[in-house]
Design a protein around this motif. Structure first.
Motif, PDB file in Angstrom:
ATOM      1  N   SER A  34       0.829  -1.208   0.000  1.00 54.32           N
ATOM      2  CA  SER A  34       0.000   0.000   0.000  1.00 54.32           C
ATOM      3  C   SER A  34       0.861   1.255   0.000  1.00 54.32           C
ATOM      4  O   SER A  34       0.415   2.324  -0.431  1.00 54.32           O
ATOM      5  CB  SER A  34      -0.944   0.004   1.212  1.00 54.32           C
ATOM      6  N   LYS A  35       2.098   1.142   0.464  1.00 53.13           N
ATOM      7  CA  LYS A  35       3.034   2.266   0.464  1.00 53.13           C
ATOM      8  C   LYS A  35       3.853   2.315  -0.816  1.00 53.13           C
ATOM      9  O   LYS A  35       4.160   3.389  -1.336  1.00 53.13           O
ATOM     10  CB  LYS A  35       3.976   2.162   1.674  1.00 53.13           C
ATOM     11  N   ASP A  36       4.227   1.144  -1.327  1.00 58.20           N
ATOM     12  CA  ASP A  36       5.052   1.057  -2.524  1.00 58.20           C
ATOM     13  C   ASP A  36       4.675  -0.218  -3.276  1.00 58.20           C
ATOM     14  O   ASP A  36       5.021  -1.317  -2.829  1.00 58.20           O
ATOM     15  CB  ASP A  36       6.539   1.025  -2.146  1.00 58.20           C
ATOM     16  N   PRO A  37       3.952  -0.106  -4.410  1.00 55.43           N
ATOM     17  CA  PRO A  37       3.539  -1.307  -5.151  1.00 55.43           C
ATOM     18  C   PRO A  37       4.696  -2.170  -5.623  1.00 55.43           C
ATOM     19  O   PRO A  37       4.494  -3.334  -5.957  1.00 55.43           O
ATOM     20  CB  PRO A  37       2.764  -0.728  -6.339  1.00 55.43           C
ATOM     21  N   GLU A  38       5.912  -1.600  -5.639  1.00 58.52           N
ATOM     22  CA  GLU A  38       7.093  -2.370  -6.038  1.00 58.52           C
ATOM     23  C   GLU A  38       7.907  -2.837  -4.830  1.00 58.52           C
ATOM     24  O   GLU A  38       9.065  -3.242  -4.970  1.00 58.52           O
ATOM     25  CB  GLU A  38       7.978  -1.538  -6.965  1.00 58.52           C
ATOM     26  N   ALA A  39       7.336  -2.777  -3.648  1.00 58.80           N
ATOM     27  CA  ALA A  39       8.044  -3.185  -2.437  1.00 58.80           C
ATOM     28  C   ALA A  39       8.477  -4.648  -2.532  1.00 58.80           C
ATOM     29  O   ALA A  39       7.787  -5.479  -3.134  1.00 58.80           O
ATOM     30  CB  ALA A  39       7.168  -2.986  -1.210  1.00 58.80           C
ATOM     31  N   ARG A  40       9.631  -4.937  -1.933  1.00 57.40           N
ATOM     32  CA  ARG A  40      10.109  -6.316  -1.831  1.00 57.40           C
ATOM     33  C   ARG A  40       9.923  -6.754  -0.382  1.00 57.40           C
ATOM     34  O   ARG A  40      10.403  -6.096   0.548  1.00 57.40           O
ATOM     35  CB  ARG A  40      11.588  -6.412  -2.224  1.00 57.40           C
ATOM     36  N   VAL A  41       9.233  -7.860  -0.209  1.00 58.14           N
ATOM     37  CA  VAL A  41       8.880  -8.309   1.141  1.00 58.14           C
ATOM     38  C   VAL A  41       9.096  -9.812   1.255  1.00 58.14           C
ATOM     39  O   VAL A  41       8.630 -10.579   0.409  1.00 58.14           O
ATOM     40  CB  VAL A  41       7.401  -8.003   1.478  1.00 58.14           C
ATOM     41  N   ALA A  55      10.499 -11.563  11.272  1.00 62.49           N
ATOM     42  CA  ALA A  55      11.864 -11.594  10.743  1.00 62.49           C
ATOM     43  C   ALA A  55      11.778 -11.640   9.232  1.00 62.49           C
ATOM     44  O   ALA A  55      10.781 -12.097   8.669  1.00 62.49           O
ATOM     45  CB  ALA A  55      12.628 -12.808  11.279  1.00 62.49           C
ATOM     46  N   GLY A  56      12.844 -11.154   8.574  1.00 63.57           N
ATOM     47  CA  GLY A  56      12.852 -11.226   7.127  1.00 63.57           C
ATOM     48  C   GLY A  56      13.496 -10.026   6.487  1.00 63.57           C
ATOM     49  O   GLY A  56      14.025  -9.139   7.167  1.00 63.57           O
ATOM     50  N   GLU A  57      13.430 -10.001   5.154  1.00 62.82           N
ATOM     51  CA  GLU A  57      14.110  -8.979   4.363  1.00 62.82           C
ATOM     52  C   GLU A  57      13.093  -8.148   3.587  1.00 62.82           C
ATOM     53  O   GLU A  57      12.172  -8.704   2.973  1.00 62.82           O
ATOM     54  CB  GLU A  57      15.078  -9.633   3.367  1.00 62.82           C
ATOM     55  N   ILE A  58      13.292  -6.821   3.592  1.00 60.46           N
ATOM     56  CA  ILE A  58      12.336  -5.929   2.943  1.00 60.46           C
ATOM     57  C   ILE A  58      13.066  -4.794   2.230  1.00 60.46           C
ATOM     58  O   ILE A  58      14.232  -4.505   2.505  1.00 60.46           O
ATOM     59  CB  ILE A  58      11.335  -5.335   3.950  1.00 60.46           C
ATOM     60  N   ARG A  59      12.338  -4.142   1.319  1.00 58.58           N
ATOM     61  CA  ARG A  59      12.839  -2.952   0.653  1.00 58.58           C
ATOM     62  C   ARG A  59      11.653  -2.217   0.075  1.00 58.58           C
ATOM     63  O   ARG A  59      10.727  -2.846  -0.455  1.00 58.58           O
ATOM     64  CB  ARG A  59      13.823  -3.333  -0.465  1.00 58.58           C
ATOM     65  N   GLY A  60      11.632  -0.890   0.147  1.00 60.19           N
ATOM     66  CA  GLY A  60      10.539  -0.154  -0.458  1.00 60.19           C
ATOM     67  C   GLY A  60      10.556   1.316  -0.113  1.00 60.19           C
ATOM     68  O   GLY A  60      10.986   1.709   0.977  1.00 60.19           O
ATOM     69  N   GLU A  61      10.077   2.136  -1.044  1.00 61.76           N
ATOM     70  CA  GLU A  61       9.979   3.568  -0.820  1.00 61.76           C
ATOM     71  C   GLU A  61       8.992   3.853   0.301  1.00 61.76           C
ATOM     72  O   GLU A  61       7.901   3.289   0.344  1.00 61.76           O
ATOM     73  CB  GLU A  61       9.515   4.268  -2.103  1.00 61.76           C
ATOM     74  N   GLY A  62       9.405   4.714   1.221  1.00 59.30           N
ATOM     75  CA  GLY A  62       8.534   5.074   2.328  1.00 59.30           C
ATOM     76  C   GLY A  62       8.436   4.009   3.393  1.00 59.30           C
ATOM     77  O   GLY A  62       7.556   4.070   4.265  1.00 59.30           O
ATOM     78  N   ILE A  63       9.330   3.012   3.334  1.00 61.91           N
ATOM     79  CA  ILE A  63       9.297   1.913   4.311  1.00 61.91           C
ATOM     80  C   ILE A  63      10.636   1.828   5.043  1.00 61.91           C
ATOM     81  O   ILE A  63      10.722   2.065   6.238  1.00 61.91           O
ATOM     82  CB  ILE A  63       8.988   0.566   3.614  1.00 61.91           C
ATOM     83  N   MET A  64      11.690   1.481   4.325  1.00 58.30           N
ATOM     84  CA  MET A  64      13.023   1.331   4.898  1.00 58.30           C
ATOM     85  C   MET A  64      14.051   1.593   3.810  1.00 58.30           C
ATOM     86  O   MET A  64      13.869   1.162   2.670  1.00 58.30           O
ATOM     87  CB  MET A  64      13.202  -0.079   5.477  1.00 58.30           C
ATOM     88  N   ASP A  65      15.120   2.290   4.147  1.00 58.74           N
ATOM     89  CA  ASP A  65      16.168   2.510   3.159  1.00 58.74           C
ATOM     90  C   ASP A  65      17.174   1.364   3.193  1.00 58.74           C
ATOM     91  O   ASP A  65      17.077   0.444   4.016  1.00 58.74           O
ATOM     92  CB  ASP A  65      16.853   3.872   3.354  1.00 58.74           C
ATOM     93  N   LEU A 107      12.684  -7.251  11.081  1.00 53.11           N
ATOM     94  CA  LEU A 107      12.799  -7.064   9.642  1.00 53.11           C
ATOM     95  C   LEU A 107      14.012  -6.200   9.329  1.00 53.11           C
ATOM     96  O   LEU A 107      14.322  -5.258  10.058  1.00 53.11           O
ATOM     97  CB  LEU A 107      11.532  -6.408   9.092  1.00 53.11           C
ATOM     98  N   HIS A 108      14.704  -6.504   8.221  1.00 55.63           N
ATOM     99  CA  HIS A 108      15.907  -5.761   7.862  1.00 55.63           C
ATOM    100  C   HIS A 108      15.999  -5.643   6.344  1.00 55.63           C
ATOM    101  O   HIS A 108      15.211  -6.265   5.614  1.00 55.63           O
ATOM    102  CB  HIS A 108      17.153  -6.437   8.447  1.00 55.63           C
ATOM    103  N   PRO A 109      16.940  -4.864   5.799  1.00 55.84           N
ATOM    104  CA  PRO A 109      16.989  -4.622   4.348  1.00 55.84           C
ATOM    105  C   PRO A 109      17.245  -5.886   3.538  1.00 55.84           C
ATOM    106  O   PRO A 109      17.969  -6.790   3.965  1.00 55.84           O
ATOM    107  CB  PRO A 109      18.152  -3.635   4.184  1.00 55.84           C
ATOM    108  N   GLN A 110      16.658  -5.919   2.335  1.00 57.41           N
ATOM    109  CA  GLN A 110      16.875  -7.025   1.411  1.00 57.41           C
ATOM    110  C   GLN A 110      18.338  -7.100   0.987  1.00 57.41           C
ATOM    111  O   GLN A 110      19.001  -6.076   0.810  1.00 57.41           O
ATOM    112  CB  GLN A 110      15.995  -6.860   0.165  1.00 57.41           C
ATOM    113  N   SER A 111      18.827  -8.308   0.810  1.00 58.49           N
ATOM    114  CA  SER A 111      20.190  -8.524   0.343  1.00 58.49           C
ATOM    115  C   SER A 111      20.414  -7.840  -1.011  1.00 58.49           C
ATOM    116  O   SER A 111      19.641  -8.034  -1.954  1.00 58.49           O
ATOM    117  CB  SER A 111      20.463 -10.025   0.190  1.00 58.49           C
ATOM    118  N   ALA A 112      21.486  -7.086  -1.102  1.00 59.57           N
ATOM    119  CA  ALA A 112      21.830  -6.428  -2.365  1.00 59.57           C
ATOM    120  C   ALA A 112      22.131  -7.450  -3.450  1.00 59.57           C
ATOM    121  O   ALA A 112      21.915  -7.205  -4.642  1.00 59.57           O
ATOM    122  CB  ALA A 112      23.023  -5.504  -2.161  1.00 59.57           C
ATOM    123  N   HIS A 113      22.627  -8.619  -3.083  1.00 59.40           N
ATOM    124  CA  HIS A 113      22.967  -9.648  -4.068  1.00 59.40           C
ATOM    125  C   HIS A 113      21.715 -10.294  -4.655  1.00 59.40           C
ATOM    126  O   HIS A 113      21.725 -10.738  -5.801  1.00 59.40           O
ATOM    127  CB  HIS A 113      23.870 -10.709  -3.438  1.00 59.40           C
TER     128      HIS A 113
END
Length: 404
Positions: A34-41, A55-65, A107-113
């Protein structure tokens, strides 16, 4: 196909500890989409006595850098979403209460790899979020083209949950399981031979008149769900066969996201690739490819091309094009399975079944997932509308592609 056989499927209620975890994980997916349709969760949930852990990996605008810094107010929204999910299910018990359980957010940032393989860049199309195999299935057992054993198992628990929420069955608590065994002749169910329902209950409903009331209520629900011609002298009922079931939910047994994948899909009537759905955004083909294979199988059966259909897709992480497509109509097809495979490949709107094409065609980048996380991802409606993968709008395209 055997001429006569027994087949069984089970379901679990929204209050089952694993389903509590699934619903929390998918509520977080919806919050982030709902915050970022391209969010990775990729959100996993653990539930146990008075504790919920994310626990897990996330990324998204307006969520976590990418450095792991939360956007303002998001941690509070996450906790509020978790507690509201548990409240909606109905847990207000000493061992698990929506207002007072301890909460941990890991929850923490998605792996860059992982990101570099999945994201589109330059001439590279968006790749699959992981390797794996995914299956879809449909059969003409029921109007929604689902296995009857699973359909009845789900509907028994859905009815009980609706009565609990409405206050018409105040002796019910949230945790419950069901199981239905049907006798088949060929592909037709002719009798229900065993019904198993175990439900958490209020104190005292394990003996005497109150136990009799609970069992009579469960039998009435079964009679409303399963066609009368399938119930009879052959039907054996097992209602709370262990006796007391007062301690339940996360207080009775720990729950984890993704432990009820057969309940989520086809009740054992079809293969499963092994990947869970809940807690994953739709770039993960564990989820999106399982939805498109159900969509394809359902449309094949709805088109009258087969009575039963199983479809498999396979992907490699970071690669957009599926590695394989397999169709099996189990000897019930009106055309060759290879012809159906070729027809699917000719339907332009499917976009070659790449992860991006699947998400676009089924409109998966929306916060629709919390509704999927109990009572199955397939063969049912949500708020009056079919889930996108339950539409049968591909029937004409399939017929046209076969005629080409």
């Amino acid at each position: 196909m055997r001429s006569t056989y027994l087949f069984t499927s089970e379901s679990v209620s929204e209050g089952h500890p694993d389903k509590v975890a699934d619903q929390i994980s998918d509520a977080i997916v919806d919050l982030f989409l709902s915050k970022d349709p391209e969010a990775r969760v990729a959100c996993e949930t653990l539930t146990t006595t008075q504790l919920v852990v994310l626990a897990g990996e996330i990324r998204g605008e307006g969520i976590m850098d990418t450095a792991g810094n939360w956007a303002p107010g998001v941690p509070e929204e996450i906790e509020r979403t978790v507690r509201e999910t548990v409240k909606r299910i109905g847990y207000e018990q000493d061992g698990f209460h929506w207002e007072s359980f301890r909460f941990e957010n890991n929850l923490h940032p998605q792996s860059a790899h992982i990101a570099q393989g999945v994201d589109a860049s330059g001439n590279k199309d968006e790749g699959a979020g992981d390797q794996g195999i995914m299956f879809g299935y449909a059969a003409n057992d029921t109007p929604d083209l689902m296995p009857a054993t699973l359909d009845y198992s789900h509907k028994i628990l859905q009815r009980m949950a609706a009565d609990r929420h409405a206050g018409t069955a105040p002796f019910l608590e949230p945790d419950a399981k069901s199981q239905v065994t049907l006798r088949y002749e060929g592909s037709k169910a002719i009798a229900a031979t065993a019904i198993v329902v175990s439900t958490q209950h209020a104190m005292g409903y394990d003996k005497g008149e109150q136990e009799a009331e609970l069992k009579a209520y469960v039998k009435s629900v079964v009679a409303d769900v399963i066609p009368a011609e399938l119930l009879g002298d052959e039907t054996e009922y097992h209602i709370n066969p262990t006796g007391s079931f007062e301690i339940g939910g996360p207080d009775g047994d720990a729950g984890l996201t993704g432990r009820k994948i057969i309940v989520d899909t086809y009740g054992g009537a079809a293969p499963h690739g092994g990947g869970a759905f809940s807690g994953k955004d739709p770039t993960k083909v564990d989820r999106s490819a399982a939805y498109i294979t159900r969509y394809l199988a359902k449309n094949i059966v709805a088109a009258g091309l087969a009575q039963r259909c199983t479809i498999q897709l396979a992907y490699a992480i970071g690669v957009s094009k599926p590695l394989s497509l397999y169709v099996d109509t189990h000897g019930t097809g009106t055309v060759g399975d290879d012809k159906i495979e070729e027809a699917i490949g000719r339907i332009e709107k499917l976009g070659g079944l790449t992860p991006r094409a699947i998400r676009t065609h089924l409109q998966l980048n929306k916060p629709i997932y919390a509704r999927t996380a109990a009572y199955g991802h397939f063969g049912r409606q949500a708020e009056g509308d079919f889930f996108p993968w339950e539409r049968t709008d591909l029937v004409d395209d399939l017929k046209a592609a076969l005629a080409a």
